[in-house]
Design an enzyme around this catalytic site. Structure first.
Site, PDB file in Angstrom:
ATOM      1  N   ASP A   1     108.466 -19.235  68.869  1.00  0.00           N
ATOM      2  CA  ASP A   1     109.492 -20.321  69.092  1.00  0.00           C
ATOM      3  C   ASP A   1     110.879 -19.817  69.743  1.00  0.00           C
ATOM      4  O   ASP A   1     111.389 -18.938  69.043  1.00  0.00           O
ATOM      5  CB  ASP A   1     109.565 -21.128  68.064  1.00  0.00           C
ATOM      6  CG  ASP A   1     110.357 -22.256  68.190  1.00  0.00           C
ATOM      7  OD1 ASP A   1     109.562 -23.485  68.250  1.00  0.00           O
ATOM      8  OD2 ASP A   1     111.568 -22.406  68.131  1.00  0.00           O
ATOM      9  N   ILE A   2     111.296 -20.409  70.735  1.00  0.00           N
ATOM     10  CA  ILE A   2     112.460 -20.027  71.465  1.00  0.00           C
ATOM     11  C   ILE A   2     113.399 -20.518  70.465  1.00  0.00           C
ATOM     12  O   ILE A   2     113.746 -21.540  70.022  1.00  0.00           O
ATOM     13  CB  ILE A   2     112.523 -20.447  72.817  1.00  0.00           C
ATOM     14  CG1 ILE A   2     111.500 -19.794  73.485  1.00  0.00           C
ATOM     15  CG2 ILE A   2     114.064 -20.179  73.459  1.00  0.00           C
ATOM     16  CD1 ILE A   2     111.510 -20.784  75.047  1.00  0.00           C
TER      17      ILE A   2
ATOM     18  N   GLU B   1     108.984 -26.028  73.100  1.00  0.00           N
ATOM     19  CA  GLU B   1     109.479 -24.342  73.075  1.00  0.00           C
ATOM     20  C   GLU B   1     108.553 -23.524  72.483  1.00  0.00           C
ATOM     21  O   GLU B   1     109.060 -22.236  72.003  1.00  0.00           O
ATOM     22  CB  GLU B   1     110.946 -24.221  73.083  1.00  0.00           C
ATOM     23  CG  GLU B   1     111.137 -24.261  71.282  1.00  0.00           C
ATOM     24  CD  GLU B   1     111.580 -25.894  70.893  1.00  0.00           C
ATOM     25  OE1 GLU B   1     110.939 -26.898  71.592  1.00  0.00           O
ATOM     26  OE2 GLU B   1     112.322 -26.129  70.276  1.00  0.00           O
TER      27      GLU B   1
END
Ligand code: MG
Length: 334
Positions: free
Chosen positions: A212-213, A255
């Site tokens: 996950d960004i 994301e």
């Protein structure tokens, strides 16, 4: 000469001009009288006619401008009709032009030979104008119909190819994430189920990565969605570079990315995950435009032989690990 004109006039009166015929016909005969008569009959009916008094001239004429049909005398000095026909049939350009033989020979074996040579018809001398016209008309319309069919088939082949390309494109679209081009959630999950069940069946290691960004919402809010989209593309590319051909990788949420690494133990996966994390960080450091900087957190879970796991369980564990990574400062692996 007066006699010939009278004959022509008689023929003209006998067969009123028809409008539809405009075919281009090559008439080959070594007898000038026959040639004149055939030309008179055909041209009166709207055909464009080219005379050829010998086989040699006939071939030259046929190759220079392709006729729609050829009326071909058999008995000619030097090159007879059979030879002319053979040469026409041997050539890709002229082989489909219909040839009607005209001959005084009425022997069955000559007719057979004519058809074997590829002729479409055979007319015996002395001929009747009606017969000539009827056969010429028939074969010209047959040949035109055949050409139309061939064109139709060609078009159909082309459109079938186009359809295949389109359907392949749609198939890819159904599997791909529209933005990054990597597998979408649906396709990733489908393939992941298959890979996992294989690993379970053969008791092989397999490891799940949930990525996950970090602070992606802030990036979108501060720098806009275009910057956010570019980051997603960059991260997808970095991940694709890090994973092997047989690894599954996809964008499974906004994301959020996931990877399933077959034949990979937990420890090996940690090395790969660290490479991804580091590469994302490095890329951000190298990026001059600040809006493209980001880091990534990664949660890892592995299939162990002690507990049988479903994809849901494996994902849940990776998700929990990701949560841990987030709560312990982000830009790390758990
Ligand atoms: Mg002759």
């Amino acid at each position: 000469m007066a006699n010939q004109e009278e004959t022509n006039q008689e023929i003209k009166d006998q067969f009123p001009k028809s409008i539809e015929n405009s075919g281009n016909i090559l008439v080959v005969d070594d007898n000038p009288q026959n040639l004149r008569l055939l030309i008179a009959i055909l041209s009166r009916h709207g055909y464009k006619v080219r005379p050829a008094p010998s086989g040699e001239i006939a071939l030259k004429s046929a190759f220079s401008t392709l006729p729609e049909l050829i009326l071909l005398d058999i008995m000619m000095p030097e090159m007879d009709g059979y030879e002319v026909c053979q040469k026409l049939k041997d050539n890709e350009l002229t082989k489909s032009i219909p040839v009607i033989f005209i001959s005084a020979i009425d022997a069955i074996q000559d007719k057979v030979k004519a058809f074997e040579m590829g002729a479409v018809d055979y007319i015996t001398k002395p001929f009747q104008a009606e017969e000539i016209l009827a056969r010429v008309n028939t074969h010209i319309s047959l040949s035109r119909t055949q050409k139309m069919l061939e064109e139709e088939i060609k078009l159909r082949i082309v459109s079938e190819k186009a359809l295949k390309t389109i359907s392949l494109k749609y198939q890819n679209m159904a599997m791909q994430d529209y933005l990054t081009g990597v597998s979408n959630r649906r396709y990733f999950m489908k393939r992941a189920e298959e890979e996992l069940s294989r690993a379970v069946r053969y008791n092989h290691p397999i490891t799940f990565l949930m990525m996950d960004i970090d602070h992606f919402k802030n990036i979108n809010d501060t720098y806009g969605h275009q910057a956010g989209d570019q980051i997603l593309k960059n991260v997808a590319t970095i991940c694709m570079d890090a994973f092997r051909v047989n690894d599954l990788f996809g964008r499974i949420g906004g994301e959020e990315f996931a990877a399933l690494l077959p034949e990979t133990t937990f420890d090996d996966a940690k090395i790969v995950a660290e490479r991804v994390r580091q590469n994302v960080e490095d890329f951000s450091l190298k990026t001059e435009g600040k809006q493209l900087a980001c880091t990534i957190s990664i949660g890892i879970s592995s299939l162990t032989d002690k507990n049988y796991q479903t994809l849901d369980l494996l994902m849940k564990q990776a998700d929990d690990a990701l949560y841990l990574a987030k709560s312990s400062g982000r830009n790390c692996i758990r």
